[in-house]
Design a protein around this motif. Sequence first.
Motif, mmCIF file in Angstrom:
data_model
loop_
_atom_site.group_PDB
_atom_site.id
_atom_site.type_symbol
_atom_site.label_atom_id
_atom_site.label_comp_id
_atom_site.label_asym_id
_atom_site.label_seq_id
_atom_site.Cartn_x
_atom_site.Cartn_y
_atom_site.Cartn_z
ATOM 1 N N ARG A 264 41.623 28.898 26.915
ATOM 2 C CA ARG A 264 42.655 28.135 26.214
ATOM 3 C C ARG A 264 42.138 27.600 24.882
ATOM 4 N NH1 ARG A 264 44.173 22.803 26.042
ATOM 5 N NH2 ARG A 264 46.413 22.366 25.991
ATOM 6 N N GLY A 265 42.976 27.743 23.866
ATOM 7 C CA GLY A 265 42.642 27.201 22.548
ATOM 8 C C GLY A 265 43.767 26.309 22.068
ATOM 9 N N GLN A 266 43.448 25.078 21.721
ATOM 10 C CA GLN A 266 44.471 24.155 21.202
ATOM 11 C C GLN A 266 44.202 23.919 19.724
ATOM 12 O OE1 GLN A 266 45.456 20.759 23.628
ATOM 13 N NE2 GLN A 266 45.927 19.494 21.834
ATOM 14 N N ILE A 267 45.274 23.925 18.934
ATOM 15 C CA ILE A 267 45.116 23.753 17.484
ATOM 16 C C ILE A 267 46.141 22.753 16.929
ATOM 17 C CG2 ILE A 267 44.105 26.031 16.979
ATOM 18 C CD1 ILE A 267 47.720 25.637 16.196
ATOM 19 N N VAL A 268 45.832 22.250 15.739
ATOM 20 C CA VAL A 268 46.809 21.460 14.979
ATOM 21 C C VAL A 268 46.931 22.158 13.623
ATOM 22 C CG1 VAL A 268 47.438 19.186 14.094
ATOM 23 C CG2 VAL A 268 45.897 19.365 16.070
ATOM 24 N N LEU A 269 48.156 22.508 13.256
ATOM 25 C CA LEU A 269 48.389 23.142 11.952
ATOM 26 C C LEU A 269 48.880 22.067 10.981
ATOM 27 C CD1 LEU A 269 48.554 25.839 10.332
ATOM 28 C CD2 LEU A 269 50.917 26.049 11.099
ATOM 29 N N VAL A 270 48.140 21.896 9.875
ATOM 30 C CA VAL A 270 48.494 20.829 8.918
ATOM 31 C C VAL A 270 48.713 21.395 7.512
ATOM 32 C CG1 VAL A 270 47.218 19.061 10.215
ATOM 33 C CG2 VAL A 270 46.053 20.327 8.389
ATOM 34 N N ARG A 271 49.344 20.581 6.670
ATOM 35 C CA ARG A 271 49.594 21.007 5.278
ATOM 36 C C ARG A 271 48.401 20.708 4.370
ATOM 37 N NH1 ARG A 271 54.284 18.924 7.256
ATOM 38 N NH2 ARG A 271 55.959 20.453 7.394
#
Length: 362
Positions: free
Chosen positions: A215-222
């Motif tokens: 499992r890979g968790q990410i946060v996509l930000v500007r």
Amino acid sequence: MSPKVVVLGAGVSGLTTALLLARSGEYDITVIAKHMPGDYDIEYASPWAGANYLPVATPGTPSEAYERATWPELARIAKDLPEAGVHFQETVIYRRAKDVGTATGDWFAELIKEDAWFKDVVPNFRLLSKSELPEGTDGGTSFTSVCFNTALYLPWLTSQCLKHGVIVRRGIVKHVAEAASLHHSGRRADLVVNCTGLGSLKLDGVKDSAVYPARGQIVLVRNDPHVMASVSGTDDSPDEATYIMHRAAGGGCILGGCLQKDNWESQPDPNLAIRIMKRAIELCPQLVPEGKGIEALSIIRHGVGLRPMRKGGMRVEKEVIDGVAVVHNYGHGGYGYQTSYGAAQAAERLVKEALHLTRAKL
Ligand code: FAD
């Protein structure tokens, strides 16, 4: 008449394989998949990836050959084909001695080596000087990598397939041999390429028990840190990681992450999300205005993807299942983009061999 091929799966593995087969001009190809570019689903790893080129293969394995063979094509795409959504990015990799033997430390073992096998594959490989190392790190390297905007790259791969005559359709199969009956001609396909990723664990006719999720968790930000950076581990948990990838063409910046083996949870863990964002700012303070914390991150989305891992490494092999010639190309773990062209080239060679053998028998 051209041999009829069905490629099962429309992730980076299936689409790259379909594209190479189509470019050869030798095959009549249908891509069949449950999930397509544009979908975000826990059963579909490809959209969630960072994705960049950080070689992790053990020297002497097929994965090393695939990573090695993939770089030139990625460099060509980044240089000549801006519409693909792949750009060159400088990357720094930091090593902490205390991470040796942890899940993340093992994952990064080859990547952090000062005499890494890929030092002559990627441009501008160099050791970082002491003054360039953040506190708490024991060494580091930097080189030029690429970063994919997966939201552009996967549709681009699909468009390239369409341009070369591939027919792309939705479909769900229960047994791999069933895919042979889904060729767009209405006639039985001569061969099926199995690119179902984690699906190969449950797909009848394959049911490969060596396949498991990480499992890979990410946060996509500007926010834009103007660099990619990774560390070999964290103090929070042995299976958590800190990496930052800046995607091409407005794709945002991926903050990661973790490598949680055998964890199927599809929902983001809010506590882990906070740890990911805090660690990213510690590593790259320039992500936010000076003195600011995670409240200064502009979040596009939280996400979870399951890397299609396989004990013993990825499977690029051919076999006959219930009378249908099958070439497998699955089990790409956390390296499906950076092995994509090498693995697809190997699959293409097997398709050629398998069809030659089948035809010779007729
Ligand atoms: P998938 O993308 O999962 O596609 C499988 C396809 O098969 C789908 O179309 C699905 O619908 C179809 N399918 C499955 N079963 C069936 C069925 N029974 N019938 C019909 N269709 C079926 N890799 C890198 O190289 N670099 C990175 O930086 C990177 N970062 C990552 C970060 C995260 C958070 C994650 C989760 C992964 C990352 N990866 C990275 C790994 C990469 O995403 C995967 O290796 C790659 O996406 C696997 O692609 P695939 O095509 O094999 O599988």
